[in-house]
Scaffold this active site. Sequence first.
Site, PDB file in Angstrom:
ATOM      1  N   GLU A  99      -5.644  -7.699  -2.224  1.00 22.68           N
ATOM      2  CA  GLU A  99      -6.300  -8.318  -1.084  1.00 22.68           C
ATOM      3  C   GLU A  99      -7.569  -9.016  -1.528  1.00 22.68           C
ATOM      4  O   GLU A  99      -8.227  -8.601  -2.487  1.00 22.68           O
ATOM      5  CB  GLU A  99      -6.655  -7.265  -0.044  1.00 22.68           C
ATOM      6  CG  GLU A  99      -5.486  -6.981   0.860  1.00 22.68           C
ATOM      7  CD  GLU A  99      -5.861  -6.019   1.956  1.00 22.68           C
ATOM      8  OE1 GLU A  99      -5.195  -6.029   2.988  1.00 22.68           O
ATOM      9  OE2 GLU A  99      -6.817  -5.269   1.783  1.00 22.68           O
ATOM     10  N   CYS A 112     -14.616 -12.289  -1.902  1.00 19.66           N
ATOM     11  CA  CYS A 112     -14.634 -11.109  -2.761  1.00 19.66           C
ATOM     12  C   CYS A 112     -13.234 -10.953  -3.332  1.00 19.66           C
ATOM     13  O   CYS A 112     -12.261 -10.841  -2.587  1.00 19.66           O
ATOM     14  CB  CYS A 112     -15.020  -9.896  -1.904  1.00 19.66           C
ATOM     15  SG  CYS A 112     -14.991  -8.376  -2.844  1.00 19.66           S
ATOM     16  N   CYS A 119      -6.821   0.760  -9.791  1.00 20.06           N
ATOM     17  CA  CYS A 119      -7.978   0.939 -10.666  1.00 20.06           C
ATOM     18  C   CYS A 119      -7.838   2.293 -11.345  1.00 20.06           C
ATOM     19  O   CYS A 119      -7.281   3.226 -10.772  1.00 20.06           O
ATOM     20  CB  CYS A 119      -9.274   0.889  -9.855  1.00 20.06           C
ATOM     21  SG  CYS A 119     -10.761   0.949 -10.888  1.00 20.06           S
ATOM     22  N   CYS A 123     -13.544   6.432  -8.760  1.00 22.18           N
ATOM     23  CA  CYS A 123     -14.828   6.679  -8.081  1.00 22.18           C
ATOM     24  C   CYS A 123     -14.510   7.409  -6.767  1.00 22.18           C
ATOM     25  O   CYS A 123     -13.596   7.010  -6.045  1.00 22.18           O
ATOM     26  CB  CYS A 123     -15.551   5.365  -7.793  1.00 22.18           C
ATOM     27  SG  CYS A 123     -15.937   4.446  -9.287  1.00 22.18           S
ATOM     28  N   CYS A 126     -14.371   5.682  -3.118  1.00 20.48           N
ATOM     29  CA  CYS A 126     -13.622   4.423  -3.046  1.00 20.48           C
ATOM     30  C   CYS A 126     -12.133   4.703  -2.875  1.00 20.48           C
ATOM     31  O   CYS A 126     -11.566   5.508  -3.612  1.00 20.48           O
ATOM     32  CB  CYS A 126     -13.886   3.644  -4.339  1.00 20.48           C
ATOM     33  SG  CYS A 126     -12.801   2.254  -4.568  1.00 20.48           S
ATOM     34  N   GLY A 167     -10.340  -2.947  -8.525  1.00 20.06           N
ATOM     35  CA  GLY A 167     -10.341  -2.897  -9.992  1.00 20.06           C
ATOM     36  C   GLY A 167     -11.727  -3.043 -10.596  1.00 20.06           C
ATOM     37  O   GLY A 167     -12.690  -3.402  -9.925  1.00 20.06           O
ATOM     38  N   GLU A 168     -11.798  -2.731 -11.877  1.00 19.64           N
ATOM     39  CA  GLU A 168     -13.048  -2.861 -12.636  1.00 19.64           C
ATOM     40  C   GLU A 168     -12.917  -4.099 -13.529  1.00 19.64           C
ATOM     41  O   GLU A 168     -12.138  -4.096 -14.495  1.00 19.64           O
ATOM     42  CB  GLU A 168     -13.267  -1.577 -13.467  1.00 19.64           C
ATOM     43  CG  GLU A 168     -14.235  -1.682 -14.622  1.00 19.64           C
ATOM     44  CD  GLU A 168     -15.636  -2.170 -14.230  1.00 19.64           C
ATOM     45  OE1 GLU A 168     -16.274  -1.521 -13.391  1.00 19.64           O
ATOM     46  OE2 GLU A 168     -16.086  -3.198 -14.777  1.00 19.64           O
ATOM     47  N   SER A 199     -19.048  -7.821 -10.993  1.00 23.60           N
ATOM     48  CA  SER A 199     -19.592  -6.482 -10.760  1.00 23.60           C
ATOM     49  C   SER A 199     -18.973  -5.487 -11.747  1.00 23.60           C
ATOM     50  O   SER A 199     -17.816  -5.617 -12.116  1.00 23.60           O
ATOM     51  CB  SER A 199     -19.228  -6.087  -9.327  1.00 23.60           C
ATOM     52  OG  SER A 199     -19.505  -4.747  -9.107  1.00 23.60           O
ATOM     53  N   SER A 221     -23.073  -1.322 -10.415  1.00 20.11           N
ATOM     54  CA  SER A 221     -22.997  -0.275  -9.394  1.00 20.11           C
ATOM     55  C   SER A 221     -23.692   0.975  -9.908  1.00 20.11           C
ATOM     56  O   SER A 221     -23.231   1.595 -10.864  1.00 20.11           O
ATOM     57  CB  SER A 221     -21.534   0.053  -9.094  1.00 20.11           C
ATOM     58  OG  SER A 221     -20.890  -1.080  -8.586  1.00 20.11           O
ATOM     59  N   LEU A 222     -24.808   1.334  -9.282  1.00 22.67           N
ATOM     60  CA  LEU A 222     -25.537   2.542  -9.714  1.00 22.67           C
ATOM     61  C   LEU A 222     -25.113   3.755  -8.886  1.00 22.67           C
ATOM     62  O   LEU A 222     -24.650   4.745  -9.399  1.00 22.67           O
ATOM     63  CB  LEU A 222     -27.045   2.343  -9.571  1.00 22.67           C
ATOM     64  CG  LEU A 222     -27.779   1.587 -10.657  1.00 22.67           C
ATOM     65  CD1 LEU A 222     -29.275   1.739 -10.461  1.00 22.67           C
ATOM     66  CD2 LEU A 222     -27.398   2.057 -12.056  1.00 22.67           C
ATOM     67  N   ASN A 297     -18.886   3.074   3.753  1.00 21.53           N
ATOM     68  CA  ASN A 297     -17.886   2.723   4.766  1.00 21.53           C
ATOM     69  C   ASN A 297     -16.834   3.815   4.838  1.00 21.53           C
ATOM     70  O   ASN A 297     -16.072   4.009   3.883  1.00 21.53           O
ATOM     71  CB  ASN A 297     -17.232   1.385   4.409  1.00 21.53           C
ATOM     72  CG  ASN A 297     -18.190   0.234   4.613  1.00 21.53           C
ATOM     73  OD1 ASN A 297     -18.735   0.051   5.689  1.00 21.53           O
ATOM     74  ND2 ASN A 297     -18.428  -0.526   3.549  1.00 21.53           N
ATOM     75  N   CYS A 340     -16.592  -2.809   1.984  1.00 20.00           N
ATOM     76  CA  CYS A 340     -16.616  -2.244   0.639  1.00 20.00           C
ATOM     77  C   CYS A 340     -16.009  -0.850   0.606  1.00 20.00           C
ATOM     78  O   CYS A 340     -16.389   0.010   1.395  1.00 20.00           O
ATOM     79  CB  CYS A 340     -18.052  -2.150   0.140  1.00 20.00           C
ATOM     80  SG  CYS A 340     -18.769  -3.742  -0.137  1.00 20.00           S
TER      81      CYS A 340
END
Length: 352
Positions: A99, A112, A119, A123, A126, A167-168, A199, A221-222, A297, A340
């Site tokens: 998507e 985006c 992935c 995380c 997510c 994905g990363e 990112s 991303s921290l 979210n 997100c």
Amino acid sequence: MSAIEPAPQKRPLKGLTLEQMRDLMRDLGEKPFRGEQLFRWIYREDAASFEEMTNVSKSFRRDLESEFELPRAEVVKQQESVDGTKKILLQFPDGARVESVLIPEPKRLTICISTQVGCSLTCTFCRTGTMKLERNLAAWEIVEEVQAMQRTYPDRPITNVVFMGMGEPMMNYDNTLQATRILTEDLGQNFSTRRVTVSTSGIIPEMTRFGQQSECSLAVSLHATDEATRSRLMPINKKYSLAELLRTCGKYPLPNRKRITFQYILIDGVNDSLADAKRLRGLVGSLKSQVNLIQFNPYAESDFRPTPEERIREFQKVLLDGKIPTILRKHRGRDILAACGQLKDIESHTGV
Ligand code: SF4
């Protein structure tokens, strides 16, 4: 009995940088400027067929047709949020689906995009983290997300591209880099490198390479201010620690006026205390940076809850008091699961 020969597979003439397109033309015995013409047709004009390329001779178009194809993704679903955010579900020729999300704002129109189907990084905030990695997207497929979105919503030109979807990106490094080169090429879509942001959750070796090989913007991303919390939220932290990540950010080459964007998802009672805000201020205060705060979210499978708005404002104030540019990213498209971290599988995902 004669076996029927399978038809030879055509190669996609998409996913090549301008330089590679010129080289290909040389290999085919053509002048390199043919590469420029084709690049322009494919990326600026979004040609669907070789037939449309009217400044290319008919015989060369026929040759191209016999050896190459111009694949596209099929838009299998479109959704629109009450806030104007749009989400499309794309299917590539092999059936893989991702998507992409389009976020309209008064002065910009941001897409985006995803770089992988699924992935591998798990995380815990997510939804994609609950999926397996199916495969990497090819460079042409990453660029096609932008083209397919623009085709679907042609009224306004897309101005910004963020690689923050499924994905990363740094785990699909070569294709990500290649896609950024195609997107920022003058003869193609001509996005400014400042308007293309990749990112990462902090894959240090590739992030370092990206700094050397690309001028596009970087978002990191921290999501936590201590090693234990970050490892809980982002298991990759056990391999590439927060301390090492911040050291790498400190050395990251930043062309004129640019800064690193740090993303920070605020999760109720997990990483959102004022002590966290002060630690974050201390961690990024000396870097040329901006902090984007994102309220978590929620989605059905997660026990995490979003930080209340009032606490978010207090958190933001601590950073602003430390002179760190800090914006509160509005959650967009929650009602269509486009915000997100909400997308998954057939609905896919947008990571952060
Ligand atoms: Fe992967 Fe990004 Fe989701 Fe983490 S946040 S699991 S890196 S898609």
